[in-house]
Design a protein around this motif. Structure first.
Motif, PDB file in Angstrom:
ATOM      1  N   LYS A 205     -16.749 -25.070  41.553  1.00  0.00           N
ATOM      2  CA  LYS A 205     -17.245 -26.093  40.625  1.00  0.00           C
ATOM      3  C   LYS A 205     -18.428 -26.873  41.194  1.00  0.00           C
TER       4      LYS A 205
ATOM      5  N   THR B 157     -20.544 -30.725  32.966  1.00  0.00           N
ATOM      6  CA  THR B 157     -19.146 -30.358  32.753  1.00  0.00           C
ATOM      7  C   THR B 157     -18.926 -28.940  33.268  1.00  0.00           C
ATOM      8  N   THR B 158     -17.679 -28.641  33.607  1.00  0.00           N
ATOM      9  CA  THR B 158     -17.323 -27.283  34.009  1.00  0.00           C
ATOM     10  C   THR B 158     -16.194 -26.782  33.121  1.00  0.00           C
ATOM     11  N   THR B 159     -16.238 -25.494  32.829  1.00  0.00           N
ATOM     12  CA  THR B 159     -15.212 -24.845  32.014  1.00  0.00           C
ATOM     13  C   THR B 159     -14.640 -23.670  32.798  1.00  0.00           C
TER      14      THR B 159
ATOM     15  N   THR C  99     -12.049 -20.344  32.602  1.00  0.00           N
ATOM     16  CA  THR C  99     -11.253 -19.406  31.802  1.00  0.00           C
ATOM     17  C   THR C  99     -10.700 -18.326  32.720  1.00  0.00           C
TER      18      THR C  99
END
Length: 227
Positions: free
Chosen positions: A14, A42-44, A46
């Protein structure tokens, strides 16, 4: 596979990805643009397969995205400088000329909820009255034969005269010469403002703004035991 397995693979990525997204965002900003506020990142995360599924291996993908509103600083300052010059044409008005440069500073920038940006721009300049040879002769005729105090009061009532530093009399006496040609009017130089001149821009009816974003995805293969 549990959430802690995904977090263990994603968390180390991140920070570097956010820095990379921020650098990419900075690279998209033009030389004349400034951020309205600090960019938001922002970080996502999955995973494939998703958390809770049984798997012998999993791919975790981390995406970092940074975005910010920008405005054309040169354009905003040019608009403010032109507005000040237009106002100066009326007040103080004809006969005055700009001494030096108009200096402008953006003191506040606020992004609105509807995509607009509100800017407060401070614009300053010094306008000085232009004393022509004919006008100086007119002043000399006005004070010819007058006492120092009378001449001082008369001069202060004339257009363009802010103050009278001194009135010197040669050869004694308490009054100025009756012959106006023997009176010399000296106009002191007024320097302009100190500071960088307003940059040249392409001012229009408003200041352009835009939203810039920079997503940076990176897959992270990670093997975890099936759960």
């Amino acid at each position: 596979m549990q959430q802690r397995d995904v977090d263990g693979a994603a968390n180390p990525l991140k920070g570097p990805l956010t820095q990379s997204a921020m650098s990419s965002l900075q690279g998209q900003r033009h030389a004349n643009e400034q951020f309205v506020a600090r960019p938001q990142c922002t970080t996502t995360v999955t995973s494939n397969p998703p958390v809770g599924a049984k798997a012998t291996s999993v791919t975790v993908t981390v995406t970092a995205k940074c975005s910010a509103e920008v405005y054309d600083q040169n354009g905003a300052q040019a608009i403010a400088a032109n507005l000040l010059k237009s106002e100066a044409a009326t007040s103080p008005g004809p006969g005055y000329a700009l001494a030096g440069n108009v200096v402008t500073t953006v003191t506040q920038a606020t992004a609105g909820s509807n995509g607009t940006v509100t800017l407060l721009v401070k614009a300053e300049g010094i306008w000085v009255y232009q004393f022509s040879t004919a006008y100086k002769m007119q002043l000399a005729k006005l004070i010819a034969g007058k006492s120092q105090s009378e001449a001082n009061a008369l001069l202060l009532g004339q257009v363009g005269v802010e103050k009278v530093d001194s009135i010197s009399l040669s050869g004694g006496g308490n009054a100025l010469p009756a012959d106006a040609s023997q009176i010399t009017i000296v106009v002191l130089n007024v320097p302009g403002l100190q500071g960088s001149p307003t940059p040249t821009g392409s001012p229009g009816s408003g200041t352009p703004t835009s939203t810039t974003s920079s997503p940076v995805p990176r897959p992270s293969p990670s093997s975890v035991p099936g759960k």
